[in-house]
Design an enzyme around this catalytic site. Sequence first.
Site, PDB file in Angstrom:
ATOM      1  N   HIS A   1      27.867  17.061   7.214  1.00  0.00           N
ATOM      2  CA  HIS A   1      27.433  18.317   7.613  1.00  0.00           C
ATOM      3  C   HIS A   1      27.577  18.282   5.815  1.00  0.00           C
ATOM      4  O   HIS A   1      26.781  18.979   5.101  1.00  0.00           O
ATOM      5  CB  HIS A   1      28.169  18.905   7.918  1.00  0.00           C
TER       6      HIS A   1
ATOM      7  N   LEU B   1      12.896  33.707  -5.079  1.00  0.00           N
ATOM      8  CA  LEU B   1      12.722  33.518  -3.696  1.00  0.00           C
ATOM      9  C   LEU B   1      13.823  34.075  -2.410  1.00  0.00           C
ATOM     10  O   LEU B   1      14.958  34.166  -2.953  1.00  0.00           O
ATOM     11  CB  LEU B   1      12.751  31.685  -3.958  1.00  0.00           C
TER      12      LEU B   1
ATOM     13  N   ASP C   1      18.506  19.964  11.890  1.00  0.00           N
ATOM     14  CA  ASP C   1      19.256  19.724  12.731  1.00  0.00           C
ATOM     15  C   ASP C   1      19.763  18.305  12.898  1.00  0.00           C
ATOM     16  O   ASP C   1      18.846  17.359  12.147  1.00  0.00           O
ATOM     17  CB  ASP C   1      19.182  19.556  14.152  1.00  0.00           C
TER      18      ASP C   1
HETATM   19  C1  IPE Z   1      20.539  24.556  16.415  1.00  0.00           C
HETATM   20  O1  IPE Z   1      20.629  23.039  15.915  1.00  0.00           O
HETATM   21  C2  IPE Z   1      21.664  25.780  15.725  1.00  0.00           C
HETATM   22  C3  IPE Z   1      21.363  25.048  14.089  1.00  0.00           C
HETATM   23  C4  IPE Z   1      20.851  24.269  13.309  1.00  0.00           C
HETATM   24  C5  IPE Z   1      21.848  26.062  14.061  1.00  0.00           C
HETATM   25  P1  IPE Z   1      22.053  23.257  17.504  1.00  0.00           P
HETATM   26  O2  IPE Z   1      22.120  21.091  17.523  1.00  0.00           O
HETATM   27  O3  IPE Z   1      22.847  23.394  17.958  1.00  0.00           O
HETATM   28  O4  IPE Z   1      20.802  22.890  18.195  1.00  0.00           O
HETATM   29  P2  IPE Z   1      21.091  22.775  20.075  1.00  0.00           P
HETATM   30  O5  IPE Z   1      22.385  22.065  20.766  1.00  0.00           O
HETATM   31  O6  IPE Z   1      20.602  20.977  20.055  1.00  0.00           O
HETATM   32  O7  IPE Z   1      19.608  22.681  20.918  1.00  0.00           O
HETATM   33  C1  IPE Z   2      23.220  20.751  12.667  1.00  0.00           C
HETATM   34  O1  IPE Z   2      23.258  19.544  12.539  1.00  0.00           O
HETATM   35  C2  IPE Z   2      24.205  21.897  11.685  1.00  0.00           C
HETATM   36  C3  IPE Z   2      24.731  22.635  12.512  1.00  0.00           C
HETATM   37  C4  IPE Z   2      24.153  22.982  13.715  1.00  0.00           C
HETATM   38  C5  IPE Z   2      25.764  22.958  12.124  1.00  0.00           C
HETATM   39  P1  IPE Z   2      24.179  18.964  14.472  1.00  0.00           P
HETATM   40  O2  IPE Z   2      25.307  19.513  13.861  1.00  0.00           O
HETATM   41  O3  IPE Z   2      23.899  20.032  15.528  1.00  0.00           O
HETATM   42  O4  IPE Z   2      23.724  17.966  14.327  1.00  0.00           O
HETATM   43  P2  IPE Z   2      24.215  16.737  15.537  1.00  0.00           P
HETATM   44  O5  IPE Z   2      22.481  17.525  16.280  1.00  0.00           O
HETATM   45  O6  IPE Z   2      24.932  16.248  16.520  1.00  0.00           O
HETATM   46  O7  IPE Z   2      23.150  15.447  15.098  1.00  0.00           O
HETATM   47 MG    MG Z   3      22.280  19.118  16.761  1.00  0.00          MG
END
Ligand code: IPE
Ligand code: IPE
Ligand code: MG
Length: 239
Positions: free
Chosen positions: A35, A129, A18
């Site tokens: 990303h 792995l 995240d």
């Molecule tokens: C969790 O992250 C999902 C992934 C890392 C793919 P999100 O950014 O979607 O989660 P929330 O919305 O903070 O719970």
């Molecule tokens: C995690 O990073 C990647 C995915 C959930 C695809 P986020 O896109 O959720 O990044 P934040 O949480 O908005 O910083």
């Molecule tokens: Mg996120």
Amino acid sequence: MRKTAPDRLPTHVAIIMDGNGRWAKQQKLRRVEGHKVGIDSVREITETTCDLGIPYLTLYAFSKENWSRPKEEVRMLMFLLGLYLEQELPMMMDRGIRFNIIGERGDFSKSLQAQFDDVMRKTARNRNLVLTIALSYSGRKEIIRSVRLLCEDVINGRVRRIDERAFRRHLYSPAIPDPDFLIRTSGEMRLSNFLLWQVAYTEIYVTDILWPDFRKQAFLDALAEFAKRDRRFGNVKDF
Ligand code: IPE
Ligand code: IPE
Ligand code: MG
């Protein structure tokens, strides 16, 4: 600074990757740039896991709920997913990594699904792995799916006793052991619908480091913390 791996390693590490968006915002870039750099973290963490001899790594890359993000972001994530698979296949072959997916594969485009199949087939005999990527994944959906398939087993007379073993057989990847260690980057203290059944006794570790900044040293620090955990599984230590 720690340079070596701790002596007690988990067998299965799961990671909620995240913070890509917040990282991009900090750098005054568009979310997609976060990303993109996040893919470099995926590579570094995967290679480190391999080097350490940890046999299972599961990465949460896209949740079922993530489909509700702005169209353009979803489109870019799909594009990057295809690019990732194309770029990383040689590394997977080189290092003996077997690629696996959990989640609703049918939610993806036909061409991405074909790519998933291709990478899984080509890496199927690799043994170092098992790299599992959770895509269009929802822990609740996985549980409901398992219950539905179990009900069919009962109706067809294939199963007489409904127990954990019978249930587990219908998880997306029943042969993979439950994670010993769950890492979440970016500080959020929640599971966000990840591996709800499997994390019953998993050690949880949350770091404020954003995913694009989560590299080898941060991973080794997390593993050092795991090595210190006292896993009791409901039992008592000295009796
Ligand atoms: C969790 O992250 C999902 C992934 C890392 C793919 P999100 O950014 O979607 O989660 P929330 O919305 O903070 O719970
Ligand atoms: C995690 O990073 C990647 C995915 C959930 C695809 P986020 O896109 O959720 O990044 P934040 O949480 O908005 O910083
Ligand atoms: Mg996120």
